[in-house]
Write a protein that holds these residues in place. Structure first.
Motif, mmCIF file in Angstrom:
data_model
loop_
_atom_site.group_PDB
_atom_site.id
_atom_site.type_symbol
_atom_site.label_atom_id
_atom_site.label_comp_id
_atom_site.label_asym_id
_atom_site.label_seq_id
_atom_site.Cartn_x
_atom_site.Cartn_y
_atom_site.Cartn_z
ATOM 1 N N GLY A 198 0.821 -1.199 0.000
ATOM 2 C CA GLY A 198 0.000 0.000 0.000
ATOM 3 C C GLY A 198 0.854 1.248 0.000
ATOM 4 N N LEU A 199 0.392 2.283 -0.682
ATOM 5 C CA LEU A 199 1.174 3.506 -0.806
ATOM 6 C C LEU A 199 1.177 4.269 0.504
ATOM 7 C CD1 LEU A 199 0.846 2.706 -3.784
ATOM 8 C CD2 LEU A 199 0.695 5.134 -4.335
ATOM 9 N N GLY A 200 2.363 4.413 1.078
ATOM 10 C CA GLY A 200 2.523 5.129 2.332
ATOM 11 C C GLY A 200 2.196 6.600 2.180
ATOM 12 N N GLY A 201 1.555 7.157 3.197
ATOM 13 C CA GLY A 201 1.249 8.580 3.187
ATOM 14 C C GLY A 201 -0.029 8.923 2.451
ATOM 15 N N MET A 202 -0.638 7.947 1.782
ATOM 16 C CA MET A 202 -1.859 8.213 1.027
ATOM 17 C C MET A 202 -3.106 8.065 1.892
ATOM 18 S SD MET A 202 -1.117 9.118 -2.008
ATOM 19 C CE MET A 202 0.069 8.999 -3.348
ATOM 20 N N GLY A 203 -2.967 7.374 3.025
ATOM 21 C CA GLY A 203 -4.129 7.095 3.852
ATOM 22 C C GLY A 203 -4.826 5.845 3.381
ATOM 23 N N GLY A 204 -4.886 4.837 4.239
ATOM 24 C CA GLY A 204 -5.555 3.600 3.877
ATOM 25 C C GLY A 204 -4.725 2.658 3.039
ATOM 26 N N LEU B 178 -7.559 -6.174 -12.199
ATOM 27 C CA LEU B 178 -8.467 -5.063 -12.513
ATOM 28 C C LEU B 178 -9.660 -5.048 -11.559
ATOM 29 C CD1 LEU B 178 -8.479 -5.044 -16.418
ATOM 30 C CD2 LEU B 178 -7.719 -3.192 -14.901
ATOM 31 N N ALA B 179 -10.151 -6.240 -11.197
ATOM 32 C CA ALA B 179 -11.239 -6.315 -10.217
ATOM 33 C C ALA B 179 -10.792 -5.718 -8.890
ATOM 34 C CB ALA B 179 -11.675 -7.767 -10.040
ATOM 35 N N ALA B 180 -9.549 -5.992 -8.498
ATOM 36 C CA ALA B 180 -9.006 -5.414 -7.273
ATOM 37 C C ALA B 180 -8.917 -3.895 -7.380
ATOM 38 C CB ALA B 180 -7.632 -6.010 -6.979
ATOM 39 N N HIS B 181 -8.499 -3.400 -8.541
ATOM 40 C CA HIS B 181 -8.427 -1.961 -8.781
ATOM 41 C C HIS B 181 -9.797 -1.316 -8.583
ATOM 42 C CE1 HIS B 181 -7.696 1.870 -10.793
ATOM 43 N NE2 HIS B 181 -8.634 1.579 -11.671
ATOM 44 N N HIS B 182 -10.830 -1.909 -9.167
ATOM 45 C CA HIS B 182 -12.178 -1.338 -9.066
ATOM 46 C C HIS B 182 -12.720 -1.435 -7.639
ATOM 47 C CE1 HIS B 182 -12.402 -0.503 -13.281
ATOM 48 N NE2 HIS B 182 -12.261 -1.774 -13.626
ATOM 49 N N GLU B 183 -12.362 -2.504 -6.937
ATOM 50 C CA GLU B 183 -12.792 -2.645 -5.548
ATOM 51 C C GLU B 183 -12.175 -1.546 -4.685
ATOM 52 O OE1 GLU B 183 -15.193 -4.379 -2.747
ATOM 53 O OE2 GLU B 183 -15.042 -4.921 -4.865
ATOM 54 N N ILE B 184 -10.922 -1.243 -4.929
ATOM 55 C CA ILE B 184 -10.251 -0.167 -4.196
ATOM 56 C C ILE B 184 -10.883 1.180 -4.532
ATOM 57 C CG2 ILE B 184 -8.063 1.082 -3.929
ATOM 58 C CD1 ILE B 184 -6.685 -1.683 -4.485
ATOM 59 N N ARG B 185 -11.179 1.390 -5.813
ATOM 60 C CA ARG B 185 -11.813 2.650 -6.233
ATOM 61 C C ARG B 185 -13.178 2.819 -5.552
ATOM 62 N NH1 ARG B 185 -10.668 6.716 -7.902
ATOM 63 N NH2 ARG B 185 -11.507 7.000 -9.992
ATOM 64 N N ASN B 186 -13.912 1.725 -5.449
ATOM 65 C CA ASN B 186 -15.204 1.791 -4.761
ATOM 66 C C ASN B 186 -15.029 2.141 -3.289
ATOM 67 O OD1 ASN B 186 -16.655 1.100 -7.066
ATOM 68 N ND2 ASN B 186 -16.638 -1.091 -6.603
ATOM 69 N N GLU B 187 -14.018 1.552 -2.659
ATOM 70 C CA GLU B 187 -13.763 1.823 -1.244
ATOM 71 C C GLU B 187 -13.333 3.267 -1.028
ATOM 72 O OE1 GLU B 187 -13.582 0.980 2.830
ATOM 73 O OE2 GLU B 187 -14.460 -0.161 1.172
ATOM 74 N N GLN B 188 -12.651 3.850 -1.999
ATOM 75 C CA GLN B 188 -12.232 5.243 -1.882
ATOM 76 C C GLN B 188 -13.420 6.180 -1.682
ATOM 77 O OE1 GLN B 188 -10.104 6.006 -5.491
ATOM 78 N NE2 GLN B 188 -8.235 4.987 -4.816
ATOM 79 N N ASN B 189 -14.556 5.799 -2.240
ATOM 80 C CA ASN B 189 -15.745 6.649 -2.152
ATOM 81 C C ASN B 189 -16.454 6.557 -0.806
ATOM 82 O OD1 ASN B 189 -15.427 7.489 -4.852
ATOM 83 N ND2 ASN B 189 -16.513 5.681 -5.610
ATOM 84 N N SER B 190 -16.010 5.614 0.051
ATOM 85 C CA SER B 190 -16.697 5.404 1.318
ATOM 86 C C SER B 190 -16.329 6.450 2.371
ATOM 87 C CB SER B 190 -16.394 4.006 1.862
ATOM 88 O OG SER B 190 -15.020 3.899 2.234
ATOM 89 N N ASP C 191 -13.596 10.199 2.945
ATOM 90 C CA ASP C 191 -12.569 11.101 2.421
ATOM 91 C C ASP C 191 -11.176 10.684 2.855
ATOM 92 O OD1 ASP C 191 -14.458 12.634 1.148
ATOM 93 O OD2 ASP C 191 -14.591 14.141 2.740
ATOM 94 N N LYS C 192 -11.076 9.986 3.986
ATOM 95 C CA LYS C 192 -9.770 9.582 4.493
ATOM 96 C C LYS C 192 -9.112 8.522 3.607
ATOM 97 C CE LYS C 192 -10.768 10.597 9.353
ATOM 98 N NZ LYS C 192 -10.863 10.046 10.723
ATOM 99 N N ARG C 193 -9.900 7.890 2.744
ATOM 100 C CA ARG C 193 -9.358 6.829 1.893
ATOM 101 C C ARG C 193 -9.423 7.186 0.410
ATOM 102 N NH1 ARG C 193 -12.573 1.751 4.754
ATOM 103 N NH2 ARG C 193 -11.777 2.086 6.866
ATOM 104 N N ASN C 194 -9.694 8.424 0.079
ATOM 105 C CA ASN C 194 -9.967 8.743 -1.324
ATOM 106 C C ASN C 194 -8.733 8.735 -2.217
ATOM 107 O OD1 ASN C 194 -8.728 11.109 -0.534
ATOM 108 N ND2 ASN C 194 -10.471 12.442 -0.955
ATOM 109 N N ARG C 195 -7.561 8.548 -1.627
ATOM 110 C CA ARG C 195 -6.348 8.463 -2.450
ATOM 111 C C ARG C 195 -5.594 7.167 -2.228
ATOM 112 N NH1 ARG C 195 -2.467 13.160 -1.619
ATOM 113 N NH2 ARG C 195 -1.567 12.311 -3.528
ATOM 114 N N MET C 196 -6.193 6.230 -1.516
ATOM 115 C CA MET C 196 -5.464 5.002 -1.215
ATOM 116 C C MET C 196 -5.206 4.199 -2.485
ATOM 117 S SD MET C 196 -8.211 2.529 0.681
ATOM 118 C CE MET C 196 -9.505 1.679 -0.213
ATOM 119 N N ALA C 197 -4.074 3.530 -2.519
ATOM 120 C CA ALA C 197 -3.668 2.753 -3.689
ATOM 121 C C ALA C 197 -2.651 1.705 -3.253
ATOM 122 C CB ALA C 197 -3.068 3.668 -4.765
#
Length: 238
Positions: free
Chosen positions: A38-44, A75-87, A89-95
């Protein structure tokens, strides 16, 4: 062909471990392994890497495993993460990064996004199977940085693709013809930024089992004082 494996992940000096790893027998003939950072400093970042690993595995458990389905699982994992980002604001940049392989009697196939790595050791040689999706690697590949310049380039670790990024991630696929006695390693940068390829190859030669290899790598990283989370999956083909 028999595949044995060992997994290790640690937070190092960090309060949270943003790495996630997994390895499982998909069937009698196939072993699958993956590592995500997970990308450090991005949150989540820890949530993103866990989502990547769990979604990737869940997808493959419902289908035949090949290059196409492994890419689709990423790609399914990518979309799952994108969906979670919307849950929140603290996770809206997680990757997260994701590197995964499937080993069977037919050979090795894999997918890759980010700067986690797949490496194979054979006899006295060692070879990277993945290319980092980083600014430094791109400039080096384009001939704009020498090897020495890359070592000190301040932005060399800036990722240019990760699951959860805006837009479509770059997901590489690869194949490799494996042989008996090959040693395969998946690592996060907390390992391969400290233990260099030639050192990993020497550790592979002196480690008769994947458990021994993982213990030796763990010791080397700790002795050199890690600055990040660090993870490794070791797979031995016998």
């Amino acid at each position: 062909m028999r595949v044995t494996y060992s997994i290790f992940t640690a937070s190092g000096p960090r309060a949270v471990n943003e790495d996630s790893v997994d390895c499982w027998r998909a069937d009698a003939d196939t072993t699958v392994a993956c590592v995500a950072d997970g990308l450090g400093g991005m949150g989540g970042g820890d949530i993103a890497s866990k989502l990547a690993v769990t979604t990737f595995r869940a997808y493959l458990e419902k289908t035949e495993i090949n290059e196409s389905t492994m890419t689709a699982a990423a790609l399914a994992a990518h979309h799952e993460i994108r969906n979670e980002q919307n849950s929140t604001d603290k996770r809206n940049r997680m990757a997260t990064t994701l590197t995964a392989v499937a080993i069977s009697n037919s050979g090795l196939i894999g997918i890759h996004c980010g700067d986690t790595r797949a490496v194979i050791a054979r006899a006295s040689g060692i070879k990277r199977l993945t290319t980092d999706h980083s600014e430094g690697q791109r400039l080096f590949d384009a001939g704009k940085l020498t090897k020495d310049e890359l070592a000190t380039y301040q932005r060399k670790h800036i990722l240019e693709s990760a699951l959860g990024d805006k837009g479509d991630p770059r997901i590489d696929s690869f194949k490799f013809n494996i042989r008996q006695n090959d040693r395969l390693f998946l690592t996060s940068d907390g390992v391969h930024n400290i233990v260099l390829l030639r050192e990993l190859q020497k550790l592979a030669l002196m480690s008769p089992t994947p458990n021994a290899l993982v213990e030796n790598v763990h010791r080397e990283v700790e002795e050199r004082r890690p600055t990040d989370n660090f993870s490794i999956v070791a797979l031995y083909i016998d």
